[in-house]
Design an enzyme around this catalytic site. Structure first.
Site, mmCIF file in Angstrom:
data_model
loop_
_atom_site.group_PDB
_atom_site.id
_atom_site.type_symbol
_atom_site.label_atom_id
_atom_site.label_comp_id
_atom_site.label_asym_id
_atom_site.label_seq_id
_atom_site.Cartn_x
_atom_site.Cartn_y
_atom_site.Cartn_z
ATOM 1 N N ASP A 86 0.822 -1.204 0.000
ATOM 2 C CA ASP A 86 0.000 0.000 0.000
ATOM 3 C C ASP A 86 0.858 1.257 0.000
ATOM 4 O OD1 ASP A 86 -2.407 -1.388 0.010
ATOM 5 O OD2 ASP A 86 -2.412 -1.568 2.189
ATOM 6 N N LYS A 127 0.705 -3.588 9.287
ATOM 7 C CA LYS A 127 0.013 -4.799 9.748
ATOM 8 C C LYS A 127 -0.505 -4.591 11.172
ATOM 9 C CE LYS A 127 1.488 -7.225 6.101
ATOM 10 N NZ LYS A 127 0.592 -7.821 5.096
#
Length: 293
Positions: free
Chosen positions: A114, A141
Site C-alpha cells: 500500500d 500490519k
C-alpha cells in the site's frame, strides 16, 4: 511505445543482478540503512503518531453505529478492525518524511504494498555503488492483544523473488519458494522483482518492511471503548536475491516463511505466507525492532 526501453532494461537489469549477487552485502547495507531511517522517523514523530492513532478511539461516537467490518476468521466481536487506522497514521507521515529527506518518485506499479516510493540520495549511492535509488515497500500490519504474534502475514505481491530474466520477451520470473511449517508446507509465489529498471535508466533494488502497530483494548462495563497504541514492531524482510541466491537465506533458514491462513484451494498466486520475526532476528539482529509506547 512502451517497448522502446525494454532492451535497455533487460541489459541493465541483468548487469545489476550479477553485480548484487557478487556484492550482496550492499543489499543488506541498504536494507539496514532504510530500517534506520524508519526507526529515526518513529523516534522523531512518536508523540504525533500516538496522538493521531489514539484519535480514532476519541472519535468513537462518530463511527460506533457504523463500525468497520471484520476481515478475520470467526471474530469474537469486541475487537474493532484497526487496519485502516494504522495505514492512515503511518503511511502519510512516512511519505512526508521521505519526501523531506530524499529525492522521491511515486512511480506506478500495478501491484505491491500500500505504501511504496522510490527514494534517492548520495548516501544511497555510497551504499549501492551503481545506483542512488532504492524502491521502498512498506506494509502496515495492525494487530491487537489477541493477534500480536511474532510474525506477519504477507501476500505474494509483497515479497520479491529470485528475479530470473533470461528471454527479453518473457519478462522477469521468480522461482517458487517454500513456506514450510511443522505439519504442512506449500509453494509461495513471490510476485515482485528484486530489482527494477525504470524507463529513464534508474536502477532501484527493492526493500521490504512490515510495520506492525499493536493496540491494547480498553473496556468499560464489558464494552470496548478504545484501542490505543501500545507498541510498534518493525521488520525488515530480505530482498529476493538475498533470499534465493546469495547468501540464500531460504536454504539456511527453511522455516523463515511458513503457511498462512488461506484455504489451500485458493488460487496459488494469491496464497499468503507468514514470515517469522524470530528467524528474521536470527538472520540479523537489527531486522526486528520493537518500540513500546
Amino acid at each position: 511505445m512502451f517497448n522502446q526501453y525494454k532492451e535497455m532494461q533487460f541489459v541493465e537489469y541483468n548487469k545489476a543482478v550479477i553485480y548484487y549477487n557478487i556484492n550482496y552485502t550492499k543489499l543488506i547495507e541498504i536494507e539496514k540503512f532504510v530500517m534506520n531511517e524508519i526507526l529515526h522517523f518513529i523516534d522523531l514523530h512518536l508523540p504525533e503518531i500516538t496522538r493521531d492513532y489514539n484519535e480514532a478511539s476519541y472519535l468513537y461516537s462518530f463511527w460506533k453505529n457504523y463500525p468497520p467490518l471484520d476481515r478475520g476468521r470467526s471474530p469474537i466481536g469486541d475487537q474493532y478492525p484497526w487496519i485502516e487506522v494504522g495505514e492512515q497514521v503511518f503511511g502519510n507521515k512516512l511519505s512526508r518524511y521521505f519526501a523531506a529527506n530524499f529525492g522521491i518518485k511515486d512511480s506506478g506499479l500495478p501491484s505491491g504494498s500500500d505504501d511504496r516510493c522510490i527514494i534517492s540520495s548520495e548516501r544511497i549511492k555510497q551504499i549501492l555503488g551503481i545506483t542512488d535509488s532504492v524502491w521502498v515497500f512498506i506494509d502496515i500490519k495492525s494487530a491487537g492483544p489477541r493477534d500480536d504474534f511474532n510474525h506477519a502475514v504477507m501476500s505474494p505481491y509483497q515479497i520479491s523473488g529470485s528475479g530470473i530474466w533470461k528471454d527479453i520477451n518473457n519478462g522477469v520470473l521468480n522461482d517458487p519458494i517454500k513456506a514450510s511449517g511443522k505439519k504442512t508446507s506449500h509453494d509461495f509465489l513471490c510476485s515482485l522483482s528484486p530489482i527494477y529498471v525504470l524507463s529513464d535508466g534508474t536502477i532501484a533494488p527493492l526493500v521490504t518492511f512490515a510495520i506492525k502497530p499493536v493496540y491494547k483494548m480498553i473496556h468499560e462495563n464489558g464494552v470496548n471503548v478504545g484501542q490505543p497504541l501500545n507498541k510498534i514492531k518493525v521488520a525488515s524482510i530480505p530482498n529476493g536475491l538475498l533470499l534465493t541466491q546469495n547468501p540464500n537465506y531460504m536454504e539456511e533458514h527453511p522455516h523463515l516463511f511458513f503457511p498462512g491462513k488461506d484455504d489451500k484451494s485458493k488460487d496459488l498466486r494469491k496464497i499468503r505466507a507468514r514470515v517469522s520475526f524470530d528467524i528474521l532476528k536470527e538472520i540479523d539482529g537489527w531486522r526486528i525492532k520493537e518500540i513500546h509506547i
